[in-house]
Design an enzyme around this catalytic site. Structure first.
Site, PDB file in Angstrom:
ATOM      1  N   ILE A   1       0.587  -1.263   0.048  1.00 41.25           N
ATOM      2  CA  ILE A   1      -0.077   0.002  -0.187  1.00 41.25           C
ATOM      3  C   ILE A   1       0.957   1.182   0.104  1.00 41.25           C
ATOM      4  O   ILE A   1       0.617   2.248  -0.575  1.00 41.25           O
ATOM      5  CB  ILE A   1      -0.952   0.085   0.997  1.00 41.25           C
ATOM      6  CG1 ILE A   1      -1.809   0.872   0.877  1.00 41.25           C
ATOM      7  CG2 ILE A   1      -0.338   0.199   2.335  1.00 41.25           C
ATOM      8  CD1 ILE A   1      -2.992   0.656  -0.374  1.00 41.25           C
TER       9      ILE A   1
ATOM     10  N   SER B   1      11.817   1.238   6.867  1.00 40.31           N
ATOM     11  CA  SER B   1      11.409  -0.266   6.489  1.00 40.31           C
ATOM     12  C   SER B   1      12.482  -1.254   6.622  1.00 40.31           C
ATOM     13  O   SER B   1      13.552  -0.662   6.270  1.00 40.31           O
ATOM     14  CB  SER B   1      10.679  -0.157   5.120  1.00 40.31           C
ATOM     15  OG  SER B   1       9.907  -1.227   4.902  1.00 40.31           O
ATOM     16  N   ARG B   2      12.398  -2.457   7.015  1.00 44.75           N
ATOM     17  CA  ARG B   2      13.426  -3.278   7.363  1.00 44.75           C
ATOM     18  C   ARG B   2      14.057  -3.954   5.942  1.00 44.75           C
ATOM     19  O   ARG B   2      15.463  -3.950   5.902  1.00 44.75           O
ATOM     20  CB  ARG B   2      13.072  -4.506   8.239  1.00 44.75           C
ATOM     21  CG  ARG B   2      12.569  -4.180   9.502  1.00 44.75           C
ATOM     22  CD  ARG B   2      11.520  -5.175  10.273  1.00 44.75           C
ATOM     23  NE  ARG B   2      10.646  -5.722   9.115  1.00 44.75           N
ATOM     24  CZ  ARG B   2       9.839  -6.743   9.392  1.00 44.75           C
ATOM     25  NH1 ARG B   2       9.899  -7.375  10.761  1.00 44.75           N
ATOM     26  NH2 ARG B   2       8.817  -7.031   8.489  1.00 44.75           N
TER      27      ARG B   2
ATOM     28  N   ASP C   1      -9.952  -7.668   6.732  1.00 45.64           N
ATOM     29  CA  ASP C   1      -9.244  -6.639   6.150  1.00 45.64           C
ATOM     30  C   ASP C   1      -9.815  -5.960   5.204  1.00 45.64           C
ATOM     31  O   ASP C   1      -9.563  -4.654   5.086  1.00 45.64           O
ATOM     32  CB  ASP C   1      -7.604  -7.241   5.689  1.00 45.64           C
ATOM     33  CG  ASP C   1      -6.632  -6.305   5.242  1.00 45.64           C
ATOM     34  OD1 ASP C   1      -6.229  -5.496   6.299  1.00 45.64           O
ATOM     35  OD2 ASP C   1      -6.954  -6.184   4.005  1.00 45.64           O
TER      36      ASP C   1
ATOM     37  N   LYS D   1      -5.562   1.624   7.731  1.00 38.66           N
ATOM     38  CA  LYS D   1      -6.601   0.938   8.334  1.00 38.66           C
ATOM     39  C   LYS D   1      -6.386  -0.603   8.460  1.00 38.66           C
ATOM     40  O   LYS D   1      -5.627  -0.968   7.750  1.00 38.66           O
ATOM     41  CB  LYS D   1      -8.047   1.053   7.672  1.00 38.66           C
ATOM     42  CG  LYS D   1      -8.058   0.844   6.166  1.00 38.66           C
ATOM     43  CD  LYS D   1      -7.622  -0.199   5.395  1.00 38.66           C
ATOM     44  CE  LYS D   1      -8.224  -1.544   5.915  1.00 38.66           C
ATOM     45  NZ  LYS D   1      -7.758  -2.607   4.981  1.00 38.66           N
TER      46      LYS D   1
HETATM   47  P1  NAP Z   1       2.500  -5.478   3.044  1.00 39.30           P
HETATM   48  O1  NAP Z   1       2.903  -5.364   1.699  1.00 39.30           O
HETATM   49  O2  NAP Z   1       2.645  -6.675   3.687  1.00 39.30           O
HETATM   50  O3  NAP Z   1       3.402  -4.227   3.484  1.00 39.30           O
HETATM   51  C1  NAP Z   1       3.513  -3.796   5.098  1.00 39.30           C
HETATM   52  C2  NAP Z   1       5.029  -3.737   5.372  1.00 39.30           C
HETATM   53  O4  NAP Z   1       5.366  -3.528   6.627  1.00 39.30           O
HETATM   54  C3  NAP Z   1       6.025  -4.699   4.830  1.00 39.30           C
HETATM   55  O5  NAP Z   1       6.441  -4.767   3.527  1.00 39.30           O
HETATM   56  C4  NAP Z   1       7.318  -4.818   5.732  1.00 39.30           C
HETATM   57  O6  NAP Z   1       8.220  -4.072   5.287  1.00 39.30           O
HETATM   58  C5  NAP Z   1       6.521  -4.165   6.880  1.00 39.30           C
HETATM   59  N1  NAP Z   1       6.347  -5.158   7.975  1.00 39.30           N
HETATM   60  C6  NAP Z   1       5.613  -6.374   7.977  1.00 39.30           C
HETATM   61  N2  NAP Z   1       5.637  -6.996   9.206  1.00 39.30           N
HETATM   62  C7  NAP Z   1       6.387  -6.306  10.008  1.00 39.30           C
HETATM   63  C8  NAP Z   1       6.689  -6.293  11.523  1.00 39.30           C
HETATM   64  N3  NAP Z   1       6.246  -7.135  12.251  1.00 39.30           N
HETATM   65  N4  NAP Z   1       7.413  -5.380  11.934  1.00 39.30           N
HETATM   66  C9  NAP Z   1       7.556  -4.083  11.267  1.00 39.30           C
HETATM   67  N5  NAP Z   1       7.277  -4.167   9.862  1.00 39.30           N
HETATM   68  C10 NAP Z   1       6.679  -5.147   9.342  1.00 39.30           C
HETATM   69  O7  NAP Z   1       1.110  -4.929   3.682  1.00 39.30           O
HETATM   70  P2  NAP Z   1       0.177  -3.776   2.767  1.00 39.30           P
HETATM   71  O8  NAP Z   1      -0.716  -4.496   1.860  1.00 39.30           O
HETATM   72  O9  NAP Z   1       0.931  -2.748   2.574  1.00 39.30           O
HETATM   73  O10 NAP Z   1      -0.917  -3.417   4.027  1.00 39.30           O
HETATM   74  C11 NAP Z   1      -0.576  -2.664   5.123  1.00 39.30           C
HETATM   75  C12 NAP Z   1      -1.356  -2.022   5.827  1.00 39.30           C
HETATM   76  O11 NAP Z   1      -2.129  -1.174   4.872  1.00 39.30           O
HETATM   77  C13 NAP Z   1      -2.654  -2.965   6.415  1.00 39.30           C
HETATM   78  O12 NAP Z   1      -3.156  -2.713   7.363  1.00 39.30           O
HETATM   79  C14 NAP Z   1      -3.739  -3.040   5.253  1.00 39.30           C
HETATM   80  O13 NAP Z   1      -4.932  -3.223   5.901  1.00 39.30           O
HETATM   81  C15 NAP Z   1      -3.346  -1.543   4.636  1.00 39.30           C
HETATM   82  N6  NAP Z   1      -4.054  -1.545   3.380  1.00 39.30           N
HETATM   83  C16 NAP Z   1      -3.599  -2.335   2.415  1.00 39.30           C
HETATM   84  C17 NAP Z   1      -4.199  -2.214   1.317  1.00 39.30           C
HETATM   85  C18 NAP Z   1      -3.944  -3.146   0.049  1.00 39.30           C
HETATM   86  O14 NAP Z   1      -4.732  -3.044  -1.166  1.00 39.30           O
HETATM   87  N7  NAP Z   1      -2.731  -3.947   0.111  1.00 39.30           N
HETATM   88  C19 NAP Z   1      -5.304  -1.416   0.664  1.00 39.30           C
HETATM   89  C20 NAP Z   1      -5.704  -0.448   1.888  1.00 39.30           C
HETATM   90  C21 NAP Z   1      -4.964  -0.676   2.974  1.00 39.30           C
HETATM   91  P3  NAP Z   1       9.665  -4.389   5.737  1.00 39.30           P
HETATM   92  O15 NAP Z   1       9.718  -5.997   5.866  1.00 39.30           O
HETATM   93  O16 NAP Z   1      10.787  -3.804   4.854  1.00 39.30           O
HETATM   94  O17 NAP Z   1       9.974  -3.973   7.208  1.00 39.30           O
END
Ligand code: NAP
Length: 310
Positions: free
Chosen positions: A14, A36-37, A168, A90
C-alpha cells in the site's frame, strides 16, 4: 506554510501503490524518509526501523504507519512520544482498546492522530450519504468478495492473529456503511470460516441492525476468483441505491449518479495535512468495533487449509 514532512513506515504494497503517488500529488505534503526493514525508495533517505529514523534520520513532522496492524500501536506510541503527527493505515489497530491511549497521547502532545478509512474517501461515498439522508431505508446487503492471492500476495500477517483475515477488506465496507448510515449499528449474528491452518477467517457472514430493526446482511469472502465484488445494495422508499466498485460508483434506480476515478489516498493526505495544521485528530473506531463484535459473537467453522499458492 512549510510542507508537512512525512516518513512512511513499513514500505510494502500500500505504501508503494498508494501513499507515494498520493503524497506526490498533494500540495503541502512531502515524502522525506522511508523506514522499513527490507525495502527502500531510491533517492529518499532510509532507515531500517522507526526508532532508527527518529534517532538519526532527517527531520520529519509526521509518520504514515503502513505496517501490519499487529505492530502499529507500539510504533504510533513511539512516534507521538517523539512529537510526530501519526497517520494510521486501516484498520487502526489489532484491538479496539489500544487506540484510546494513542488518541489521549496525541491530544496531550497537541499532535494529530488520524485513523484513516480510505474507502470513505471513495468518490461516491459522500453523494451516497447525502442521498440516503432523505430516504427511508428498508434493507442493506453488502457483498465484498475478492481473491486474497491477487490482492494480498505473500502477506502472511493477514491470516495471523490480529491480521483480521477477510475483515481486512471487509472493514472497508463497514467503514463506508458507518459513514453513509449515521445511526449506531451493531452486529446481531456472525458466522466465521477459519482455514484449518490459519488464525484469522477467510470468509464471514454478518447480520447487523440498528435501534429500529433495520436488516443489514454482509458477506465477505477471500476465495473469490473471476469477477470481484465490492458492492453495497440499499433498498429505500425512493427505489434501490447501489454503491459498487468499493464506493467508486453510485446508482439510484436506473440513474448512474457517480462513476469517478479513484482518488482515495490524495483525499487522505489532504485531510492529514489539514488536521496537522489545525492540531486536531480524527479517530472513529466504529468499523473496528463491529469487526471485534463479529469475533465476539461469531460461530466458528473450520474450513479447508489455505495455501498462498493456488
Ligand atoms: P505489506 O505489503 O505486507 O506491507 C507492510 C510492510 O510492513 C511490509 O512490507 C514490511 O516491510 C513491514 N512489516 C511487516 N511486518 C512487520 C513487522 N512485524 N514489524 C515491522 N514492519 C513490518 O502490507 P500492505 O498491503 O501494504 O498493508 C499494510 C496495511 O495497509 C494493512 O493494515 C492493510 O490493511 C492496509 N491497506 C492495504 C491495502 C492493499 O490493497 N494492500 C489497501 C488499503 C490499506 P519491511 O519488511 O521492509 O519492514
Amino acid at each position: 506554510m512549510n510542507p508537512l514532512r512525512v516518513a512512511i513506515v513499513g514500505f510494502g504494497k500500500i505504501a508503494r501503490d498508494q501513499h507515494v503517488p498520493a503524497i506526490s500529488a498533494t500540495d503541502g505534503v512531502e515524502l522525506v524518509a522511508v523506514a522499513s526493514r527490507n525495502a527502500s525508495l531510491p533517492g529518499i533517505p532510509h532507515a531500517p526501523t522507526l526508532d532508527e529514523l527518529l534517532r538519526s534520520g532527517p527531520p520529519v513532522d509526521a509518520v504514515a504507519l503502513c505496517t501490519p496492524p499487529q505492530v502499529r500501536q507500539a510504533q504510533a506510541a513511539t512516534a507521538l512520544a517523539a512529537g510526530k503527527h501519526v497517520m494510521l493505515e486501516k484498520p487502526p489497530g489489532a484491538t479496539v482498546a489500544e487506540i484510546t491511549p494513542l488518541a489521549t497521547a496525541a491530544q496531550v502532545a497537541r499532535r494529530t492522530l488520524f485513523a484513516t478509512w480510505h474507502s470513505r474517501f471513495a468518490p461516491a461515498v459522500e453523494p451516497a450519504r447525502k442521498l440516503l439522508a432523505g430516504r427511508k431505508i428498508s434493507s442493506v446487503r453488502i457483498t465484498w468478495k475478492e481473491d486474497v492471492r491477487v490482492w494480498h500476495p505473500g502477506q502472511a500477517w493477514i491470516f495471523e492473529a490480529g491480521g483480521l483475515g477477510v475483515f481486512d477488506p471487509g472493514i472497508n465496507a463497514l467503514s463506508i456503511l458507518t459513514r453513509i448510515l449515521p445511526q449506531p449499528l451493531f452486529v446481531t449474528s456472525a458466522e466465521l470460516a477459519f482455514p484449518a491452518n490459519r488464525d484469522a477467517p477467510i470468509a464471514a457472514k454478518l447480520a447487523l441492525s440498528d435501534a429500529q430493526g433495520l436488516s443489514i446482511a454482509a458477506e465477505f469472502d477471500f476465495r473469490q476468483t473471476g469477477p470481484q465484488s465490492w458492492d453495497i445494495e440499499i433498498e429505500t422508499d425512493g427505489g434501490p441505491v447501489t454503491l459498487s466498485f468499493g464506493g467508486a460508483k453510485l446508482r439510484a434506480g436506473d440513474r448512474q449518479l457517480v462513476d469517478a476515478p479513484d482518488a482515495e489516498y490524495a483525499g487522505l493526505y489532504r485531510r492529514f495535512r489539514d488536521l496537522a495544521a489545525a492540531g486536531e485528530s480524527d479517530v472513529d473506531l466504529a468499523p473496528l468495533q463491529l469487526v471485534a463484535d463479529a469475533f465476539l459473537l461469531g460461530r466458528r467453522r473450520t474450513v479447508e487449509p489455505f495455501e498462498d499458492k493456488a
